[in-house]
Design a protein around this motif. Structure first.
Motif, PDB file in Angstrom:
ATOM      1  N   GLU A  62      89.564  -7.849  28.568  1.00  0.00           N
ATOM      2  CA  GLU A  62      90.866  -7.533  28.675  1.00  0.00           C
ATOM      3  C   GLU A  62      90.723  -5.957  28.428  1.00  0.00           C
ATOM      4  OE1 GLU A  62      93.628  -9.347  25.925  1.00  0.00           O
ATOM      5  OE2 GLU A  62      93.081 -11.634  26.983  1.00  0.00           O
ATOM      6  N   ILE A  63      89.618  -5.310  27.866  1.00  0.00           N
ATOM      7  CA  ILE A  63      89.539  -3.926  27.730  1.00  0.00           C
ATOM      8  C   ILE A  63      89.249  -3.249  29.218  1.00  0.00           C
ATOM      9  CG2 ILE A  63      88.154  -2.237  26.758  1.00  0.00           C
ATOM     10  CD1 ILE A  63      88.144  -3.787  24.292  1.00  0.00           C
ATOM     11  N   ALA A  64      88.421  -4.099  29.939  1.00  0.00           N
ATOM     12  CA  ALA A  64      87.828  -3.980  31.090  1.00  0.00           C
ATOM     13  C   ALA A  64      89.133  -3.820  32.193  1.00  0.00           C
ATOM     14  CB  ALA A  64      86.857  -4.673  31.608  1.00  0.00           C
ATOM     15  N   ILE A  65      89.861  -4.918  32.052  1.00  0.00           N
ATOM     16  CA  ILE A  65      91.122  -4.786  32.875  1.00  0.00           C
ATOM     17  C   ILE A  65      92.178  -3.747  32.466  1.00  0.00           C
ATOM     18  CG2 ILE A  65      92.962  -5.928  33.444  1.00  0.00           C
ATOM     19  CD1 ILE A  65      91.351  -8.823  32.887  1.00  0.00           C
ATOM     20  N   THR A 111      96.790  -7.921  37.627  1.00  0.00           N
ATOM     21  CA  THR A 111      95.608  -8.457  36.711  1.00  0.00           C
ATOM     22  C   THR A 111      94.608  -9.000  37.664  1.00  0.00           C
ATOM     23  OG1 THR A 111      97.081  -8.731  35.000  1.00  0.00           O
ATOM     24  CG2 THR A 111      94.871  -9.976  35.101  1.00  0.00           C
ATOM     25  N   TYR A 112      95.125  -9.890  38.686  1.00  0.00           N
ATOM     26  CA  TYR A 112      94.393 -10.722  39.727  1.00  0.00           C
ATOM     27  C   TYR A 112      93.610  -9.339  40.462  1.00  0.00           C
ATOM     28  CZ  TYR A 112      93.468 -12.469  44.263  1.00  0.00           C
ATOM     29  OH  TYR A 112      92.924 -12.693  45.462  1.00  0.00           O
ATOM     30  N   THR A 159      92.504 -11.325  48.185  1.00  0.00           N
ATOM     31  CA  THR A 159      93.029 -11.816  49.560  1.00  0.00           C
ATOM     32  C   THR A 159      94.585 -12.268  49.261  1.00  0.00           C
ATOM     33  OG1 THR A 159      92.276 -14.187  49.041  1.00  0.00           O
ATOM     34  CG2 THR A 159      90.979 -12.581  50.410  1.00  0.00           C
ATOM     35  N   LEU A 160      95.050 -12.546  47.743  1.00  0.00           N
ATOM     36  CA  LEU A 160      96.290 -13.162  47.697  1.00  0.00           C
ATOM     37  C   LEU A 160      97.465 -11.952  47.570  1.00  0.00           C
ATOM     38  CD1 LEU A 160      95.272 -15.817  44.915  1.00  0.00           C
ATOM     39  CD2 LEU A 160      95.826 -16.027  47.468  1.00  0.00           C
ATOM     40  N   ASP A 215      90.853 -20.303  43.377  1.00  0.00           N
ATOM     41  CA  ASP A 215      90.607 -18.738  43.622  1.00  0.00           C
ATOM     42  C   ASP A 215      90.261 -18.554  42.325  1.00  0.00           C
ATOM     43  OD1 ASP A 215      90.801 -16.022  43.053  1.00  0.00           O
ATOM     44  OD2 ASP A 215      91.293 -16.126  45.346  1.00  0.00           O
ATOM     45  N   PRO A 216      88.815 -18.232  41.717  1.00  0.00           N
ATOM     46  CA  PRO A 216      88.309 -18.017  40.317  1.00  0.00           C
ATOM     47  C   PRO A 216      89.136 -16.908  39.880  1.00  0.00           C
ATOM     48  CG  PRO A 216      86.604 -18.436  41.886  1.00  0.00           C
ATOM     49  CD  PRO A 216      87.770 -18.365  42.568  1.00  0.00           C
ATOM     50  N   ALA A 217      89.435 -15.631  40.449  1.00  0.00           N
ATOM     51  CA  ALA A 217      90.005 -14.566  40.326  1.00  0.00           C
ATOM     52  C   ALA A 217      91.526 -14.936  39.625  1.00  0.00           C
ATOM     53  CB  ALA A 217      90.007 -13.478  41.160  1.00  0.00           C
ATOM     54  N   ALA A 218      92.179 -15.545  40.387  1.00  0.00           N
ATOM     55  CA  ALA A 218      93.564 -16.261  40.244  1.00  0.00           C
ATOM     56  C   ALA A 218      93.801 -16.994  38.931  1.00  0.00           C
ATOM     57  CB  ALA A 218      94.186 -16.777  41.464  1.00  0.00           C
ATOM     58  N   ARG A 219      92.664 -17.875  38.757  1.00  0.00           N
ATOM     59  CA  ARG A 219      92.616 -18.607  37.556  1.00  0.00           C
ATOM     60  C   ARG A 219      92.485 -17.804  36.360  1.00  0.00           C
ATOM     61  NH1 ARG A 219      93.620 -24.163  36.872  1.00  0.00           N
ATOM     62  NH2 ARG A 219      92.693 -25.069  35.060  1.00  0.00           N
ATOM     63  N   GLU A 220      91.477 -16.814  36.250  1.00  0.00           N
ATOM     64  CA  GLU A 220      91.473 -16.041  35.368  1.00  0.00           C
ATOM     65  C   GLU A 220      92.664 -15.044  35.040  1.00  0.00           C
ATOM     66  OE1 GLU A 220      88.237 -12.653  33.415  1.00  0.00           O
ATOM     67  OE2 GLU A 220      87.924 -13.489  35.546  1.00  0.00           O
ATOM     68  N   ALA A 221      93.262 -14.466  35.983  1.00  0.00           N
ATOM     69  CA  ALA A 221      94.361 -13.799  35.782  1.00  0.00           C
ATOM     70  C   ALA A 221      95.456 -14.779  35.033  1.00  0.00           C
ATOM     71  CB  ALA A 221      94.985 -13.528  37.011  1.00  0.00           C
TER      72      ALA A 221
END
Length: 339
Positions: free
Chosen positions: A195-198, A223-224, A236-237, A252-258
């Protein structure tokens, strides 16, 4: 000797009460209703008719209200008693200030369009907080049971939509009061290295990063995109709905993590507000985003982060947290504010 005179009997006909025009106006949708009071303390108003409008499809709020009144003219042949509007934003002179609304809002134009000089405008989550007095807990999804019915004390109402709204219901006699807040604009406090990186990515495009920058519809999308950038993937979303759908499906791994980050930050922030306001009465999570995430939220890190507050965990274990459909709460709260 006098005579009896038949006196005509004059019927005392009570005037038919005129309904109240109530609206709950957010950045995406406007819910409009005609309501009338009733003597039930648990359900103080009855909804005669209601409609839901996509704000971007209409030129103004005036146009929405005029369309609704025209369609329901048979229910208010003598006009409406007053107009009560719950809206995302705050009143500044004759206008409502909020960059999330799709059009400017003028109070004088609203009075003219509704045909009533009595116009009440309150913050949308202030209205939801008033309406929380009439919520049937059994109709809610229990995220954290706490003390099942909640103890006497303040109740926090909050939720993400186009923004992150919040308010606090303060018990009182003869009636409760509501404290409106801009808690969603509190600075974002990351909970781990990711979350610091985000936060670092988000901070490159804005001078200040609030909790709303993650916990809102636009925040979920941001966030995504930040996670995609950190992982070297193409984002892409293009919409919050697409991100939530892909995250729930696991496509989508990034969406899942978001979604995971969204729920974790929401959990920590919900606990912050519960501690800040001493929310012995519990917390209601509403807003336009959460109902679609119900099942994901139940198994997410929300619970973990809610309780991760050091010595305050015993207090938080007694605070119930409910997920409630926003639905009619805004219009009910607007209509009953002075009830």
């Amino acid at each position: 000797m006098g005579q009896w005179v038949n006196q005509p009997v004059v019927a005392q006909i009570a005037p038919v009460p005129r309904p109240v025009l109530a609206a709950d106006v957010g950045g995406t949708h406007a819910r409009v209703a005609l309501v009338i009071g009733q003597p039930d303390p648990r359900r103080p108003v009855r909804i005669l008719a209601e409609g839901r409008y996509a704000g971007a499809e209409w030129a103004s709020l005036d146009a929405i209200l005029q369309d609704f009144l025209a369609a329901q003219a048979h229910l208010a042949p003598q006009g409406v008693e007053r107009c009560a509007i719950a809206i995302a934003g705050y009143v500044l002179d004759d206008n409502v200030a909020n960059s999330n609304l799709p059009w400017p809002v003028s109070l004088s134009r609203l009075r003219a369009s509704t045909g009533t000089p009595t116009l009440e405008v309150i913050n949308d989550f202030e209205a939801v907080a008033y309406a929380s007095q009439f919520i049937d807990r059994d109709q809610c999804t229990t995220l954290l049971p706490g003390a099942r019915e909640g103890a006497p004390g303040p109740v926090v109402v909050m939720g993400p939509g186009t923004g992150l709204g919040s308010a606090v219901l303060l018990p009182g006699t003869p009636r409760a009061q509501v404290l409106t807040t801009e808690a969603g604009q509190i600075a974002l406090a990351p909970g781990d290295e990711r979350e610091i990186a985000i936060l670092r990515v988000l901070a490159r495009t804005r001078p200040y990063v609030s909790v709303e920058a993650i916990v809102s519809g636009p925040g979920l999308l941001a966030t995504y995109r930040a996670i995609s950038e950190l992982d070297g993937r193409e984002a892409t979303l293009a919409t919050p709905d697409a991100v939530s759908a892909a995250g729930i499906a696991g496509s989508d791994p990034a969406a899942r993590e978001a979604l995971d980050v969204f729920c974790a930050v929401l959990g920590g922030f919900t606990a912050d507000l519960a501690m800040l306001y001493g929310a012995h009465g519990g917390v209601f999570l509403a807003g336009g985003v959460l109902p679609h995430l119900r099942d994901f939220l139940l198994t997410s890190r929300f619970r973990e982060r809610f309780f991760n507050k050091g010595v305050m965990r015993p207090f938080l274990e007694r605070v119930p947290v409910w997920l409630v459909e926003h639905g009619q709460l805004g219009v009910v709260g607007a209509a009953t504010r002075h009830g």
